[in-house]
Each structure stands twice: as structure tokens, then as C-alpha cells.
Design a protein around this motif. Structure first.
Motif, PDB file in Angstrom:
ATOM      1  N   VAL A  97       0.834  -1.207   0.000  1.00  0.00           N
ATOM      2  CA  VAL A  97       0.000   0.000   0.000  1.00  0.00           C
ATOM      3  C   VAL A  97       0.865   1.252   0.000  1.00  0.00           C
ATOM      4  O   VAL A  97       0.596   2.233  -0.704  1.00  0.00           O
ATOM      5  CB  VAL A  97      -0.939   0.000   1.225  1.00  0.00           C
ATOM      6  CG1 VAL A  97      -1.615   1.359   1.398  1.00  0.00           C
ATOM      7  CG2 VAL A  97      -1.980  -1.097   1.085  1.00  0.00           C
ATOM      8  N   LEU A  98       1.946   1.210   0.781  1.00  0.00           N
ATOM      9  CA  LEU A  98       2.825   2.374   0.904  1.00  0.00           C
ATOM     10  C   LEU A  98       3.632   2.616  -0.369  1.00  0.00           C
ATOM     11  O   LEU A  98       3.814   3.755  -0.801  1.00  0.00           O
ATOM     12  CB  LEU A  98       3.771   2.175   2.087  1.00  0.00           C
ATOM     13  CG  LEU A  98       4.662   3.357   2.470  1.00  0.00           C
ATOM     14  CD1 LEU A  98       3.817   4.533   2.935  1.00  0.00           C
ATOM     15  CD2 LEU A  98       5.641   2.945   3.555  1.00  0.00           C
ATOM     16  N   ALA A  99       4.120   1.539  -0.978  1.00  0.00           N
ATOM     17  CA  ALA A  99       5.008   1.683  -2.131  1.00  0.00           C
ATOM     18  C   ALA A  99       4.249   1.913  -3.433  1.00  0.00           C
ATOM     19  O   ALA A  99       4.821   2.457  -4.387  1.00  0.00           O
ATOM     20  CB  ALA A  99       5.877   0.435  -2.272  1.00  0.00           C
ATOM     21  N   ALA A 100       2.980   1.537  -3.501  1.00  0.00           N
ATOM     22  CA  ALA A 100       2.222   1.604  -4.759  1.00  0.00           C
ATOM     23  C   ALA A 100       2.225   2.982  -5.412  1.00  0.00           C
ATOM     24  O   ALA A 100       2.481   3.102  -6.619  1.00  0.00           O
ATOM     25  CB  ALA A 100       0.797   1.112  -4.534  1.00  0.00           C
ATOM     26  N   PRO A 101       1.942   4.077  -4.667  1.00  0.00           N
ATOM     27  CA  PRO A 101       1.930   5.395  -5.326  1.00  0.00           C
ATOM     28  C   PRO A 101       3.282   5.766  -5.944  1.00  0.00           C
ATOM     29  O   PRO A 101       3.327   6.336  -7.041  1.00  0.00           O
ATOM     30  CB  PRO A 101       1.558   6.359  -4.189  1.00  0.00           C
ATOM     31  CG  PRO A 101       0.848   5.503  -3.196  1.00  0.00           C
ATOM     32  CD  PRO A 101       1.517   4.173  -3.261  1.00  0.00           C
ATOM     33  N   ASP A 102       4.382   5.443  -5.252  1.00  0.00           N
ATOM     34  CA  ASP A 102       5.703   5.769  -5.787  1.00  0.00           C
ATOM     35  C   ASP A 102       6.027   4.905  -6.998  1.00  0.00           C
ATOM     36  O   ASP A 102       6.672   5.372  -7.939  1.00  0.00           O
ATOM     37  CB  ASP A 102       6.765   5.589  -4.700  1.00  0.00           C
ATOM     38  CG  ASP A 102       6.621   6.614  -3.585  1.00  0.00           C
ATOM     39  OD1 ASP A 102       6.894   7.792  -3.844  1.00  0.00           O
ATOM     40  OD2 ASP A 102       6.206   6.227  -2.485  1.00  0.00           O
ATOM     41  N   ARG A 139       3.816   3.705  -9.111  1.00  0.00           N
ATOM     42  CA  ARG A 139       3.008   4.221 -10.219  1.00  0.00           C
ATOM     43  C   ARG A 139       3.603   5.516 -10.773  1.00  0.00           C
ATOM     44  O   ARG A 139       3.461   5.814 -11.964  1.00  0.00           O
ATOM     45  CB  ARG A 139       1.563   4.459  -9.766  1.00  0.00           C
ATOM     46  CG  ARG A 139       0.761   3.176  -9.595  1.00  0.00           C
ATOM     47  CD  ARG A 139      -0.714   3.487  -9.551  1.00  0.00           C
ATOM     48  NE  ARG A 139      -1.062   4.303  -8.399  1.00  0.00           N
ATOM     49  CZ  ARG A 139      -1.456   3.817  -7.231  1.00  0.00           C
ATOM     50  NH1 ARG A 139      -1.540   2.512  -7.059  1.00  0.00           N
ATOM     51  NH2 ARG A 139      -1.756   4.628  -6.225  1.00  0.00           N
ATOM     52  N   ALA A 140       4.286   6.278  -9.892  1.00  0.00           N
ATOM     53  CA  ALA A 140       4.885   7.537 -10.326  1.00  0.00           C
ATOM     54  C   ALA A 140       6.254   7.330 -10.978  1.00  0.00           C
ATOM     55  O   ALA A 140       6.896   8.296 -11.381  1.00  0.00           O
ATOM     56  CB  ALA A 140       5.021   8.482  -9.137  1.00  0.00           C
ATOM     57  N   GLY A 141       6.692   6.092 -11.061  1.00  0.00           N
ATOM     58  CA  GLY A 141       7.963   5.805 -11.704  1.00  0.00           C
ATOM     59  C   GLY A 141       9.149   5.742 -10.774  1.00  0.00           C
ATOM     60  O   GLY A 141      10.290   5.615 -11.233  1.00  0.00           O
ATOM     61  N   SER A 142       8.922   5.841  -9.461  1.00  0.00           N
ATOM     62  CA  SER A 142      10.024   5.809  -8.495  1.00  0.00           C
ATOM     63  C   SER A 142      10.344   4.379  -8.087  1.00  0.00           C
ATOM     64  O   SER A 142      10.361   4.036  -6.895  1.00  0.00           O
ATOM     65  CB  SER A 142       9.654   6.652  -7.262  1.00  0.00           C
ATOM     66  OG  SER A 142       9.375   7.979  -7.625  1.00  0.00           O
TER      67      SER A 142
END
Length: 296
Positions: A135-140, A142-145
Motif C-alpha cells: 500500500v505504501l510503495a504503490a503510489p511511488d 506508479r509515479a515511476g520511483s
């Protein structure tokens, strides 16, 4: 727990909760090798007098192979990876990802010879913790990080494995001399890269203060307080403070850097904390207390 024990307990929760903020401030103006060199060199210099008085240096020579492995997994690799990752990731995200160390540690311990079976509750804890990381890593992601997240996850593996080496191979080595030897070795390794990336202009007071805080407070002072806490309350109680470090990291990022506190971050923190508590319930403690499992 005595009043002295509580004071040291709270101190460790704060001292090892703020490095992520300080790293974020420092890497805005200095290179990752420079950060690691300053932290290790100054930390070793501050601790050296105490380590010389403690003695036991002959044991380091007898155990140099596991000592090198421990230094690689606890300091040399993780501290550079953290500094490089925080050029992109928020400090609060880094601190929360590192909170998965107890979860991965339970898995690594089981895979490397721990005869203790994983109970149903501990399996639930592992799955909850991994869900929190996702859950924590998903946004990063998706943003390419992708690379920064992978760097922090490698740190998690290192921090999970190094204490096992210490407990199984270095239990007879005094803590302070071992710490100074690891810090000194890391400083020597990073010295050439630090010189090559030396800043052309003097960093700001914020960056210099962050470097000083990392070296003196989060490294040298932290080790002294940590060893004193172990003597005061024992290793089992002493390690409980690591569950509060992520909350300090999130709060520091929120108050100082204005990093967002979203529902996903709060949910991830709850999942990782619950998973860590369940995954480590009933586990045996390491034979020798070691620095910074979630040694940022």
C-alpha cells in the motif's frame, strides 16, 4: 521499568526516528557518499575513546569475516542506499518502509536455520506487514520511483540479515569496538568517493546541522544510549522502541518538511505496525544487542 529506563527508551524512539528527516535535508546539498563518509568518520571518532577503554580488540581479528559481512549489510550498503533513495522518496515513506524490518527478519531467520515454527498468527502478521508495504510503495511505483523503493527494500533485507550474523557469529565480540571498527572501515571505503563529490560551495547551515546530527546524535550517542538501555531493561524490552520509530519519522516529515499524511500512509503504517507485532510475537531475542536494526 525504572524512570532511567523510560528516559532512555523515549530517547531511542526519537533518536532513531529522525535520521530519515536529517538524511532528506542533507542529500539536498551533498552527495550520498559524502553523507556516509561524514556520518561514519565522525561517529567513529566520537566513539573511539569509549571503545578503547572497553577493550576486546583482539576478538575483532579472530572474527573478521563475519564482521565484514555485518558491516556490509548494516552500514556500508544501507546508509548509501538510504541517502540515494531519499533524493526522491519522502522521508516519512522511507521510515515506514524500514518498519518492515521485523517482518522480513522473521522470514530470514526462518529460512536460515531457525528451528522455531511460524505460527498462524505470525503468518497473518507477515501478510499484514507485506500488505502495508505494498500500500505504501504503490503510489511511488506508479509515479515511476521504482529504483528508490527497491533501494529501501534492499536496506530492509540488510537490516534484517545483519543482526542474525551478529547473533550467530559475533556474540563474543564487544559491541563498542565492533561498532567503531565497522564505522571506521565504512569511512575508509567512502573517503575516495566523498573527495570526488566534495561540494564546490559550503553547504547551508541546515545541511551541515543535519550531517552533524546524523553523526553525533543518530550514530555515536545512539549507540551509547542503546547499549545502556540494553543493560537497564534487557534486550527484549529494549527492542520494543523500534516499533515507534516510524511514527516519529512520519511526524518529523509532516512538521518539518510538510510531507503529506494521507489515508494510504496512515493505513500502511497501521498494517506494518500490526504485522510487525504479530510476526515477532514469541520470537527469541538475539544473543547480542546490535546497532540499528532499523538502523537508518
Amino acid at each position: 521499568m525504572s524512570r532511567r529506563g523510560w528516559v532512555m527508551f523515549v530517547a531511542m524512539g526519537l533518536i532513531w526516528g529522525v535520521p530519515y528527516l536529517l538524511i532528506k535535508l542533507a542529500v539536498a546539498e551533498v552527495s550520498a557518499p559524502m553523507l556516509v563518509f561524514v556520518r561514519t568518520a565522525v561517529g567513529a571518532a566520537v566513539l573511539a575513546p569509549l571503545a578503547l577503554r572497553a577493550g576486546g580488540w583482539d576478538l575483532l581479528r579472530r572474527h573478521w569475516k563475519p564482521l565484514v559481512a555485518f558491516a556490509l549489510l548494516e552500514i556500508l550498503g544501507p546508509w548509501w542506499l538510504l541517502a540515494d533513495a531519499e533524493r526522491t522518496l519522502p522521508s516519512s515513506t522511507t521510515g515506514l518502509l524500514i518498519a518492515a524490518v521485523p517482518i522480513v527478519g522473521a522470514v530470514v531467520s526462518r529460512l536460515t536455520g531457525d528451528a522455531e515454527r511460524l505460527s498462524r498468527s505470525r503468518w497473518v502478521g507477515l501478510l499484514l506487514g507485506l500488505a502495508g508495504v505494498a500500500v505504501l510503495a504503490a503510489p511511488d511505483l506508479r509515479a515511476g520511483s521504482v529504483v528508490p523503493v527497491l533501494e529501501v527494500l534492499l536496506v530492509v533485507v540488510g537490516y534484517s540479515t545483519a543482526p542474525l550474523i551478529a547473533a550467530r557469529k559475533l556474540k563474543d565480540v564487544p559491541s563498542l569496538p565492533m561498532t567503531v571498527a565497522c564505522l571506521t572501515g565504512a569511512a575508509l571505503v567512502y573517503a575516495p568517493a566523498a573527495v570526488a563529490t566534495w561540494p564546490k560551495e559550503l553547504p547551508s547551515g541546515y545541511a551541515l546541522g543535519a550531517l552533524a546530527g546524523l553523526a553525533v546524535i543518530c550514530t555515536a550517542l545512539a549507540f551509547v544510549v542503546f547499549f545502556a538501555l540494553i543493560r537497564e531493561v534487557g534486550p527484549s524490552r529494549a527492542m520494543v522502541f523500534t516499533y515507534f520509530n516510524p511514527a516519529v519519522a512520519v511526524l518529523a516529515g509532516l512538521l518539518v518538511l510538510g510531507e503529506p499524511l494521507t489515508l494510504s500512509v496512515g493505513g500502511a503504517f497501521a498494517l506494518i505496525l500490526a504485522g510487525s507485532l504479530l510476526a515477532t510475537a514469541g520470537t527469541r531475542q538475539p544473543l547480542q544487542p546490535q546497532p540499528e536494526p532499523s538502523i537508518p
